[in-house]
Design a protein around this motif. Structure first.
Motif, PDB file in Angstrom:
ATOM      1  N   VAL A  81       0.840  -1.206   0.000  1.00  0.00           N
ATOM      2  CA  VAL A  81       0.000   0.000   0.000  1.00  0.00           C
ATOM      3  C   VAL A  81       0.879   1.261   0.000  1.00  0.00           C
ATOM      4  N   ALA A  82       1.999   1.223   0.723  1.00  0.00           N
ATOM      5  CA  ALA A  82       2.919   2.372   0.725  1.00  0.00           C
ATOM      6  C   ALA A  82       3.450   2.619  -0.689  1.00  0.00           C
ATOM      7  N   ALA A  83       3.770   1.542  -1.408  1.00  0.00           N
ATOM      8  CA  ALA A  83       4.264   1.689  -2.782  1.00  0.00           C
ATOM      9  C   ALA A  83       3.204   2.332  -3.668  1.00  0.00           C
ATOM     10  N   GLU A  84       1.937   1.979  -3.417  1.00  0.00           N
ATOM     11  CA  GLU A  84       0.837   2.551  -4.214  1.00  0.00           C
ATOM     12  C   GLU A  84       0.639   4.035  -3.966  1.00  0.00           C
ATOM     13  N   ILE A  85       0.752   4.435  -2.691  1.00  0.00           N
ATOM     14  CA  ILE A  85       0.464   5.854  -2.368  1.00  0.00           C
ATOM     15  C   ILE A  85       1.650   6.769  -2.663  1.00  0.00           C
ATOM     16  N   ALA A  86       2.873   6.209  -2.628  1.00  0.00           N
ATOM     17  CA  ALA A  86       4.094   7.034  -2.662  1.00  0.00           C
ATOM     18  C   ALA A  86       4.120   8.094  -3.779  1.00  0.00           C
ATOM     19  N   PRO A  87       3.783   7.737  -5.028  1.00  0.00           N
ATOM     20  CA  PRO A  87       3.903   8.739  -6.090  1.00  0.00           C
ATOM     21  C   PRO A  87       2.916   9.903  -5.943  1.00  0.00           C
ATOM     22  N   HIS A 112       9.737   2.950   0.578  1.00  0.00           N
ATOM     23  CA  HIS A 112       8.892   3.457  -0.516  1.00  0.00           C
ATOM     24  C   HIS A 112       8.641   4.957  -0.443  1.00  0.00           C
ATOM     25  N   LEU A 113       8.851   5.551   0.738  1.00  0.00           N
ATOM     26  CA  LEU A 113       8.412   6.943   0.907  1.00  0.00           C
ATOM     27  C   LEU A 113       9.475   7.917   0.408  1.00  0.00           C
ATOM     28  N   GLY A 116      11.346  14.119   2.189  1.00  0.00           N
ATOM     29  CA  GLY A 116      10.458  15.260   2.429  1.00  0.00           C
ATOM     30  C   GLY A 116       9.102  14.841   2.975  1.00  0.00           C
ATOM     31  N   VAL A 117       8.853  13.523   3.024  1.00  0.00           N
ATOM     32  CA  VAL A 117       7.624  13.018   3.652  1.00  0.00           C
ATOM     33  C   VAL A 117       8.014  12.480   5.030  1.00  0.00           C
ATOM     34  N   HIS A 118       7.248  12.844   6.072  1.00  0.00           N
ATOM     35  CA  HIS A 118       7.540  12.372   7.426  1.00  0.00           C
ATOM     36  C   HIS A 118       6.840  11.036   7.659  1.00  0.00           C
ATOM     37  N   PHE A 119       7.594  10.050   8.109  1.00  0.00           N
ATOM     38  CA  PHE A 119       6.989   8.741   8.405  1.00  0.00           C
ATOM     39  C   PHE A 119       7.034   8.518   9.911  1.00  0.00           C
ATOM     40  N   ILE A 120       5.848   8.437  10.507  1.00  0.00           N
ATOM     41  CA  ILE A 120       5.763   8.249  11.963  1.00  0.00           C
ATOM     42  C   ILE A 120       4.846   7.058  12.247  1.00  0.00           C
ATOM     43  N   PRO A 121       5.429   5.859  12.394  1.00  0.00           N
ATOM     44  CA  PRO A 121       4.600   4.682  12.671  1.00  0.00           C
ATOM     45  C   PRO A 121       3.842   4.833  14.000  1.00  0.00           C
ATOM     46  N   GLY A 122       2.667   4.248  14.060  1.00  0.00           N
ATOM     47  CA  GLY A 122       1.858   4.354  15.278  1.00  0.00           C
ATOM     48  C   GLY A 122       1.071   3.080  15.540  1.00  0.00           C
ATOM     49  N   HIS A 123       0.513   2.987  16.750  1.00  0.00           N
ATOM     50  CA  HIS A 123      -0.311   1.823  17.105  1.00  0.00           C
ATOM     51  C   HIS A 123      -1.247   2.180  18.261  1.00  0.00           C
ATOM     52  N   PRO A 124      -2.533   2.383  17.956  1.00  0.00           N
ATOM     53  CA  PRO A 124      -3.486   2.581  19.063  1.00  0.00           C
ATOM     54  C   PRO A 124      -3.753   1.249  19.748  1.00  0.00           C
ATOM     55  N   LEU A 125      -3.596   1.217  21.068  1.00  0.00           N
ATOM     56  CA  LEU A 125      -3.825  -0.053  21.793  1.00  0.00           C
ATOM     57  C   LEU A 125      -5.302  -0.150  22.160  1.00  0.00           C
ATOM     58  N   ALA A 126      -6.108  -0.214  21.149  1.00  0.00           N
ATOM     59  CA  ALA A 126      -7.558  -0.269  21.352  1.00  0.00           C
ATOM     60  C   ALA A 126      -8.163  -0.981  20.169  1.00  0.00           C
TER      61      ALA A 126
END
Ligand code: NAI
Ligand code: ENO
Length: 306
Positions: A81-87, A112-113, A116-126
């Motif tokens: 999905v990251a490869a798809e959105i990157a362009p 893939h990013l 100039g794009v910020h990549f901040i992985p996250g995980h809601p524990l819910a």
């Protein structure tokens, strides 16, 4: 609550994306929320229930001009999905995800990013055992943890904004490194899910063999297992395949302890059993005294902050 982003794009419209959308609306946290889902059916459902301000038929359209893109798909397809959105990403945009596993997702997505794009992985524990676009609700993240796993050198303003979004959605935010995250979650979530899947499978086998009424007369503990074991198969397959090392480490320790308890039962070693249960009871009581208990109706659905 103040607006945090002009435009947020949600990719994958299941439980977490739909809950985040309703929480964003509740808090007025974004000007516009676009959404993309792979299947026609999910997009049609989203349009029917008003999930997203604009449901798009392509990822390109969904992410164009977005200042935040949230990947809400199973962890096994994050890279694709990251490869798809990157362009299609706007310069300066932030990309985050909500996946249950972090190191593998970072390895999949990061390359893939564009610069100039910020990549901040996250995980809601819910979460819940339900999935799909109809399953979300605005309160899901209220008073739950959301862990952010920024890689070193990430722009501090970009992190502060993402933190503000999750706080606006009701969560308490902490930062953690990816390896630690994956080990902690293997203990608190991934191994327990596997144990629940196994226990329900065992009971089902037993029911077939004896034609007894295992499910009908199941007590509360087993019912909790059946709830957890009803969780989405694709999501959990991907969790175990991508958090392989940490999960195997915890399952190895689990099996050793289980064998020790099994041996104590066989040899009639009541002292061993009693000492073990006394220790685990103290742990539960310690959690309650520290104010870290989850209240009864929500038990097991996510970690609450004290
Ligand atoms: N369910 C839960 O309790 C929690 C889940 N998570 C994580 O959140 C993420 C999403 O999970 P849920 O919302 O529960 O799942 P879900 O099954 O409700 O939704 C996932 C969505 O992703 C879409 N999707 C699947 N493969 C895709 C692909 N190749 N391209 C585009 N879209 C695709 C599905 O069609 C669906 O719309 C997962 O990574 C999961 O690990 C995080 C916290 C809790
Ligand atoms: O429903 C439950 O019991 C959960 O444990 C929810 C959950 C599932 C996966 C996560 O990554 C975080 C929370």
């Amino acid at each position: 609550m103040a607006q945090v982003y002009d435009r947020v794009a949600l990719i994958g419209l299941g439980l977490i994306a739909s809950s985040l959308f309703w929480a964003i609306k509740r808090g007025g946290l974004a000007g516009e929320v676009t959404g993309y889902a792979r299947s026609d059916e999910t997009r049609a459902t989203a349009r029917e229930i008003g999930l997203c301000d604009r449901v798009c038929d392509s990822v390109a359209e969904a992410v164009a001009g977005a200042d935040l893109v949230v990947l809400c798909v199973p962890v096994g397809v994050m890279g694709a999905v990251a490869a798809e959105i990157a362009p299609h990403l706007a310069p300066g945009a932030t990309v985050t995800d909500v996946g249950s596993v972090k190191a593998d997702v970072i390895a999949q997505v990061g390359p893939h990013l564009p610069d100039g794009v910020h990549f901040i992985p996250g995980h809601p524990l819910a979460g819940t055992e339900h999935s799909g676009p109809r399953s979300g609700f605005a309160e899901l993240f209220d008073n739950r943890w959301c862990l952010l796993v920024p890689v070193e050198g990430t722009d501090a303003d970009a992190i502060a904004r993402l933190r503000a979004l999750w706080e606006g959605a009701g969560a308490n935010v902490e930062e953690m490194d990816a390896e630690h995250h994956d080990l902690v979650l293997a203990v608190t979530s991934h191994a327990p899910h596997l144990i629940a899947y196994t226990m329900v499978g065992v009971a089902d086998d037993l029911r077939r063999v004896t034609d007894s009424e295992v499910i009908k007369y199941s007590a509360a503990g087993f019912r909790d297992f059946t709830r957890i074991a009803a969780s989405d198969p694709t999501m959990w397959r991907d969790v175990f395949l991508t958090n392989k090392d940490a999960t195997l480490e915890i399952l190895g320790r689990f099996t050793e302890e289980l064998f020790a308890l099994q041996r104590a039962i066989r040899t009639g070693d009541g002292d061993h059993l009693h000492a073990y249960f006394t220790r685990t009871r103290a742990i539960r009581r310690g959690i309650i005294e520290a104010g870290q208990d989850t209240d009864a109706p929500d038990f097991g659905r996510g970690a609450r902050k004290p």
